[in-house]
Design an enzyme around this catalytic site. Sequence first.
Site, PDB file in Angstrom:
ATOM      1  N   SER A 107      -0.674  -8.020   7.269  1.00 46.97           N
ATOM      2  CA  SER A 107      -1.983  -8.574   8.203  1.00 46.97           C
ATOM      3  C   SER A 107      -1.632  -9.182   9.550  1.00 46.97           C
ATOM      4  O   SER A 107      -0.670  -9.701   9.646  1.00 46.97           O
ATOM      5  CB  SER A 107      -2.830  -9.414   7.262  1.00 46.97           C
ATOM      6  OG  SER A 107      -2.229 -10.805   7.236  1.00 46.97           O
ATOM      7  N   THR A 108      -2.535  -9.020  10.453  1.00 45.42           N
ATOM      8  CA  THR A 108      -2.347  -9.773  11.714  1.00 45.42           C
ATOM      9  C   THR A 108      -2.209 -11.297  11.623  1.00 45.42           C
ATOM     10  O   THR A 108      -1.390 -11.966  12.117  1.00 45.42           O
ATOM     11  CB  THR A 108      -3.397  -9.314  12.623  1.00 45.42           C
ATOM     12  OG1 THR A 108      -3.409  -8.082  12.889  1.00 45.42           O
ATOM     13  CG2 THR A 108      -3.526 -10.140  13.953  1.00 45.42           C
ATOM     14  N   ASN A 134       0.870  -1.247   0.039  1.00 44.71           N
ATOM     15  CA  ASN A 134       0.064   0.037   0.010  1.00 44.71           C
ATOM     16  C   ASN A 134       0.642   1.411   0.121  1.00 44.71           C
ATOM     17  O   ASN A 134       0.542   2.303  -0.650  1.00 44.71           O
ATOM     18  CB  ASN A 134      -1.007   0.027   1.005  1.00 44.71           C
ATOM     19  CG  ASN A 134      -0.421  -0.126   2.506  1.00 44.71           C
ATOM     20  OD1 ASN A 134       0.501  -0.465   2.664  1.00 44.71           O
ATOM     21  ND2 ASN A 134      -1.219   0.165   3.483  1.00 44.71           N
ATOM     22  N   CYS A 187      -3.095   1.220   6.834  1.00 44.17           N
ATOM     23  CA  CYS A 187      -3.586   0.434   8.144  1.00 44.17           C
ATOM     24  C   CYS A 187      -4.092   1.383   9.129  1.00 44.17           C
ATOM     25  O   CYS A 187      -4.850   0.951   9.969  1.00 44.17           O
ATOM     26  CB  CYS A 187      -2.331  -0.286   8.544  1.00 44.17           C
ATOM     27  SG  CYS A 187      -1.063   0.907   8.646  1.00 44.17           S
ATOM     28  N   ARG A 194      11.124   3.736   5.511  1.00 42.33           N
ATOM     29  CA  ARG A 194      11.106   3.668   6.988  1.00 42.33           C
ATOM     30  C   ARG A 194      11.666   2.413   7.553  1.00 42.33           C
ATOM     31  O   ARG A 194      12.456   2.863   8.563  1.00 42.33           O
ATOM     32  CB  ARG A 194       9.549   3.511   7.423  1.00 42.33           C
ATOM     33  CG  ARG A 194       9.210   3.819   8.846  1.00 42.33           C
ATOM     34  CD  ARG A 194       7.915   4.193   9.096  1.00 42.33           C
ATOM     35  NE  ARG A 194       6.862   3.266   8.945  1.00 42.33           N
ATOM     36  CZ  ARG A 194       5.324   3.494   8.785  1.00 42.33           C
ATOM     37  NH1 ARG A 194       5.087   5.128   9.059  1.00 42.33           N
ATOM     38  NH2 ARG A 194       4.527   2.639   8.770  1.00 42.33           N
ATOM     39  N   ARG A 198      -7.643   8.452   1.564  1.00 43.84           N
ATOM     40  CA  ARG A 198      -6.364   8.297   1.182  1.00 43.84           C
ATOM     41  C   ARG A 198      -6.160   6.798   0.562  1.00 43.84           C
ATOM     42  O   ARG A 198      -6.289   6.078   1.170  1.00 43.84           O
ATOM     43  CB  ARG A 198      -5.446   8.666   2.503  1.00 43.84           C
ATOM     44  CG  ARG A 198      -3.947   8.293   2.450  1.00 43.84           C
ATOM     45  CD  ARG A 198      -3.284   8.432   3.698  1.00 43.84           C
ATOM     46  NE  ARG A 198      -1.976   8.108   3.624  1.00 43.84           N
ATOM     47  CZ  ARG A 198      -1.309   7.627   4.711  1.00 43.84           C
ATOM     48  NH1 ARG A 198      -1.754   7.417   5.743  1.00 43.84           N
ATOM     49  NH2 ARG A 198       0.103   7.694   4.580  1.00 43.84           N
ATOM     50  N   GLU A 209       8.511   2.097  14.495  1.00 48.41           N
ATOM     51  CA  GLU A 209       9.306   2.292  13.301  1.00 48.41           C
ATOM     52  C   GLU A 209       9.600   3.753  12.696  1.00 48.41           C
ATOM     53  O   GLU A 209      10.332   4.105  12.007  1.00 48.41           O
ATOM     54  CB  GLU A 209       8.480   1.885  12.049  1.00 48.41           C
ATOM     55  CG  GLU A 209       8.202   0.530  12.083  1.00 48.41           C
ATOM     56  CD  GLU A 209       7.782  -0.062  10.725  1.00 48.41           C
ATOM     57  OE1 GLU A 209       6.973   0.372   9.922  1.00 48.41           O
ATOM     58  OE2 GLU A 209       9.004  -0.885  10.130  1.00 48.41           O
TER      59      GLU A 209
HETATM   60  O1  LIG Z   1      -0.719   1.372   6.109  1.00 52.33           O
HETATM   61  C1  LIG Z   1       0.337   1.831   6.716  1.00 52.33           C
HETATM   62  C2  LIG Z   1       1.114   2.859   6.927  1.00 52.33           C
HETATM   63  C3  LIG Z   1       0.380   4.202   6.870  1.00 52.33           C
HETATM   64  C4  LIG Z   1       1.175   5.407   7.159  1.00 52.33           C
HETATM   65  O2  LIG Z   1       2.472   5.063   7.424  1.00 52.33           O
HETATM   66  O3  LIG Z   1       0.559   6.478   7.351  1.00 52.33           O
END
Ligand SMILES: O=CCCC(=O)O
Length: 504
Positions: free
Chosen positions: A249-250, A169, A304, A177, A298, A480
């Site tokens: 996913s979980t 995504n 997520c 990151r 978005r 992260e």
């Molecule tokens: O979909 C997960 C990451 C979304 C984000 O970093 O804002």
Amino acid sequence: MAKNSDLQQLPFTLEDPDLLHNKSYVNGKFIDSSTGNRFQIIDPGTGKPWASCPDCTAADVEPAVQSAHAAFRIYSKFTPSRRAQLLLKWHQLIVAAREDLARILVHETGKTLAEARGEIDYATTFSWWFVGEAERGVHGSTVVSAIPGRRGVVIKQPIGVAAALVPWNFPIALVLRKAAAALAAGCTMVAKTSPETPLTAVCLAHLASKAGFPPGTLNVLTTSLENTPGVAEALCVHPLVKKVTFTGSTRVGKIISGLCSQNLKKTTLELGGNCPFIVFDDANVEQALGQLMALKWRHAGQACITSNRVFVQSGIYDAFVEELVKRSASSLRLGHGMHEETTLGALTTPRGLDKAEELYQDAVAKGAKTALGRGKREDGDGYFMAPTILTEMTDDMAMTHEEIFAPVLGVYRFETEEEVLRRANDTPYGLAGYVFTKNVDRQWRMFENLEAGMIGLNAGNSSAAETPFGGIKDSGHGKESGKDVAINEYLITKTGTMAIENHY
Ligand SMILES: O=CCCC(=O)O
């Protein structure tokens, strides 16, 4: 190694054609898979293939990990300052390639060109942030012991080869990151890309080499949906891989966690969400609506941290829904991401469309009312669904409990703070939550009592390079971004104890 011919007729132009290679990238070289097999990359905006990539299998993991391990011996000894300089150069090259990367990204993910540019701007906040962390996030400390004549010395060292299992995504932002944090710490990395979005990750690895990172510092294995589990498992159980970072996913996160636990491997898991977006009667409705529009639509709802459940207090419910529907209908234009007028792109996968259709049908069967859209795949090419808004949502619907990941939004009515807090927390997930109220006491109560790792207070987006990103409960563990915490995920802490002779 030469590119495969499928890049000779791209459906878009590139300022720098050398940026794009349809290969995997190991030890500073473009490579094919050991089987020679390839898989197709589909443009979600047309549903048609436009490129292909090597379909790596578990057999391709060994050379990639060995290359990262050999690079680790060299790169981990670089001074923090030298690592920071390499990261800065990499950051600059990515910024310079913004427009080309954005075009590739549109054709991998289906998002709009504006969103793709936005993702690169967001992604480069991470490369920039970790330039600073490379120098300042690796320091240890000294300790005065409780025992006379003793001192403690605590140092931080890079953990070793890290494996990154990255989602489709936000394939540039999330590779960056993870990789920028690892490289800042002095680790090297093997990234396994998602089947939908391999090419942008290969571009990033190529740019890392151009920036001067030693060969093998950042390796990228591309693989199909079919071979993804095998490659992921081989990385998770490889003895030279000391750290695994996964976003997805979980369900899969729990499998990864199980595999890594066999060798007590350190993990960072960024998993699914079911984020509540709560609007109290006393909220600034204009602010809440603006933030919800940006958050929910978005990348067509495929984030997520997007709002999965919108709770609106009964005093403003009807007016809020009316305005939300009006704005969504007038501002969202569905189409291919490259078309200038498009503001809502395609879903990245047909699987996502199928699931969204099922969730919509379940909600309607249980009494939800359709205020906008039809919760159905659009006819014609590409993976499109028009924005869909449901009202009178109830807690027994599947949409209340599962991650939607599509442009489908359900609005729930609530009466009291106590009630909405209970309902918001009634989920195994704990990624993010959003609260809109002008009552400062209530803001604090909600901030402290909502069970999630990131809370937006009158704000609809909680991701930033300078603050920790990550969830709790079934949304995973580890951070992260943010000061010290993210780089720590790639460091070990070593304690030295010194006895001082003739101490006085
Ligand atoms: O979909 C997960 C990451 C979304 C984000 O970093 O804002």
